[in-house]
Design an enzyme around this catalytic site. Structure first.
Site, PDB file in Angstrom:
ATOM      1  CD  GLN A  70      27.806  53.184  42.990  1.00  0.00           C
ATOM      2  OE1 GLN A  70      27.123  54.064  42.475  1.00  0.00           O
ATOM      3  NE2 GLN A  70      27.463  51.918  42.990  1.00  0.00           N
TER       4      GLN A  70
HETATM    5  N1  LIG Z   1      41.526  41.704  38.182  1.00  0.00           N
HETATM    6  C1  LIG Z   1      40.964  41.845  39.390  1.00  0.00           C
HETATM    7  N2  LIG Z   1      39.712  42.292  39.500  1.00  0.00           N
HETATM    8  C2  LIG Z   1      39.189  42.413  40.739  1.00  0.00           C
HETATM    9  C3  LIG Z   1      39.911  42.094  41.904  1.00  0.00           C
HETATM   10  N3  LIG Z   1      39.123  42.336  42.971  1.00  0.00           N
HETATM   11  C4  LIG Z   1      37.956  42.780  42.491  1.00  0.00           C
HETATM   12  N4  LIG Z   1      37.982  42.821  41.148  1.00  0.00           N
HETATM   13  C5  LIG Z   1      36.903  43.255  40.249  1.00  0.00           C
HETATM   14  O1  LIG Z   1      36.649  44.616  40.510  1.00  0.00           O
HETATM   15  C6  LIG Z   1      35.260  44.899  40.336  1.00  0.00           C
HETATM   16  C7  LIG Z   1      34.721  45.582  41.562  1.00  0.00           C
HETATM   17  O2  LIG Z   1      34.760  44.671  42.661  1.00  0.00           O
HETATM   18  P1  LIG Z   1      33.818  44.859  43.935  1.00  0.00           P
HETATM   19  O3  LIG Z   1      34.217  43.825  44.900  1.00  0.00           O
HETATM   20  O4  LIG Z   1      32.393  44.944  43.548  1.00  0.00           O
HETATM   21  O5  LIG Z   1      34.279  46.306  44.419  1.00  0.00           O
HETATM   22  P2  LIG Z   1      33.733  47.127  45.685  1.00  0.00           P
HETATM   23  O6  LIG Z   1      34.901  47.801  46.290  1.00  0.00           O
HETATM   24  O7  LIG Z   1      32.923  46.249  46.558  1.00  0.00           O
HETATM   25  O8  LIG Z   1      32.821  48.226  44.992  1.00  0.00           O
HETATM   26  P3  LIG Z   1      31.554  49.026  45.630  1.00  0.00           P
HETATM   27  O9  LIG Z   1      30.636  48.009  46.206  1.00  0.00           O
HETATM   28  O10 LIG Z   1      30.937  49.758  44.470  1.00  0.00           O
HETATM   29  O11 LIG Z   1      32.087  49.972  46.630  1.00  0.00           O
HETATM   30  C8  LIG Z   1      34.588  43.550  40.032  1.00  0.00           C
HETATM   31  O12 LIG Z   1      34.423  43.466  38.647  1.00  0.00           O
HETATM   32  C9  LIG Z   1      35.600  42.539  40.529  1.00  0.00           C
HETATM   33  O13 LIG Z   1      35.550  41.330  39.801  1.00  0.00           O
HETATM   34  C10 LIG Z   1      41.261  41.625  41.755  1.00  0.00           C
HETATM   35  O14 LIG Z   1      41.985  41.323  42.698  1.00  0.00           O
HETATM   36  N5  LIG Z   1      41.730  41.533  40.470  1.00  0.00           N
END
Ligand SMILES: Nc1nc2c(ncn2[C@@H]2O[C@H](COP(=O)(O)OP(=O)(O)OP(=O)(O)O)[C@@H](O)[C@H]2O)c(=O)[nH]1
Ligand SMILES: [Mg+2]
Length: 214
Positions: A70
């Site tokens: 974030q």
């Molecule tokens: N359709 C889809 N959704 C995904 C995929 N990878 C992650 N998501 C979705 O994207 C959203 C964010 O995923 P996170 O893994 O929390 O993202 P992050 O990069 O760790 O985010 P921060 O911790 O805020 O930095 C979640 O709702 C996941 O389910 C993917 O390959 N396909």
């Protein structure tokens, strides 16, 4: 011999690698790591601090740092640069609106002295979503071809489907092993075996840590 040299030598002996996952919030960093580790991916919330997971991958131990993306947390990314062997930059390939932001953040990172030696893997994630940009489109949008300072690779993947995730980790391990552990070449392409060490802190502690380091 300085302390840092001793630590480095010990890490090399233990065949450890430090891999830093960064990218904008919602890119899918935590989902990729959990999927690689065989964890449930249905109850993931935004990372407000950081998590460390330890994977055994082939004969290497990977210490994977998952840091929240974030905007308010990005100034604290620099607290995690030290001794990074590989940077994994995760992109939400369907997030066309923030691709400019994504490019700026990545290029700013690549100017950092402490990341100078790190290999760069870009995961073009969320390929399962309709309208997702292809890896080639993202390569151009992020201007990766202009990069001369780091070894890099871009791979399209989907954390939800599990496609190309292990291939990405294989590239990281082979790349870092080839650079650091002379004589080590290919590492078998198999899912990492999940001994998992986990550490989480809350936002307050995280920010306090950042302030103390600043
Ligand atoms: N359709 C889809 N959704 C995904 C995929 N990878 C992650 N998501 C979705 O994207 C959203 C964010 O995923 P996170 O893994 O929390 O993202 P992050 O990069 O760790 O985010 P921060 O911790 O805020 O930095 C979640 O709702 C996941 O389910 C993917 O390959 N396909
Ligand atoms: Mg996260």
């Amino acid at each position: 011999m300085g302390l840092l040299t001793i630590i480095r030598k010990n890490r090399r002996k233990e065949r450890e690698m430090r891999v830093l996952f960064l990218g904008l919030d919602n890119a899918g960093k935590t989902t990729i790591i959990k999927r690689l580790n065989g964890d449930d991916i249905n109850s993931i919330s935004p990372t407000l601090g950081f998590e460390i997971k330890t994977f055994i991958h082939g004969k290497y131990t990977l210490n994977i740092w998952d840091v929240g993306g974030q905007r308010m947390l990005r100034p604290y990314w620099r607290n995690y640069f030290e001794q990074t062997d590989a940077l994994v930059w995760v992109v939400d390939s369907s997030d066309r609106l923030r691709m400019g932001d994504c490019k700026e953040e990545l290029h700013a990172l690549l100017q950092e002295d402490r990341l100078a030696g790190a290999s760069l893997l870009v995961y073009a994630n969320k390929q399962d979503l309709e309208g997702a940009m292809s890896a080639a489109e993202i390569r151009d949008a992020l201007d990766l071809n202009a990069l001369t300072t780091h070894h890099w690779k871009i791979l399209s993947c989907s954390a939800v489907l599990g496609t190309n995730l292990v291939e990405g980790l294989d590239w990281v391990v082979n790349e870092v092993a080839g650079r650091i552990y002379f004589g080590s070449t290919s590492v078998a392409s198999s899912a990492p075996q999940g001994t998992s060490a986990r550490d989480e802190i809350d936002l307050e502690a995280y920010l306090a840590y950042g302030r103390a380091q600043a």
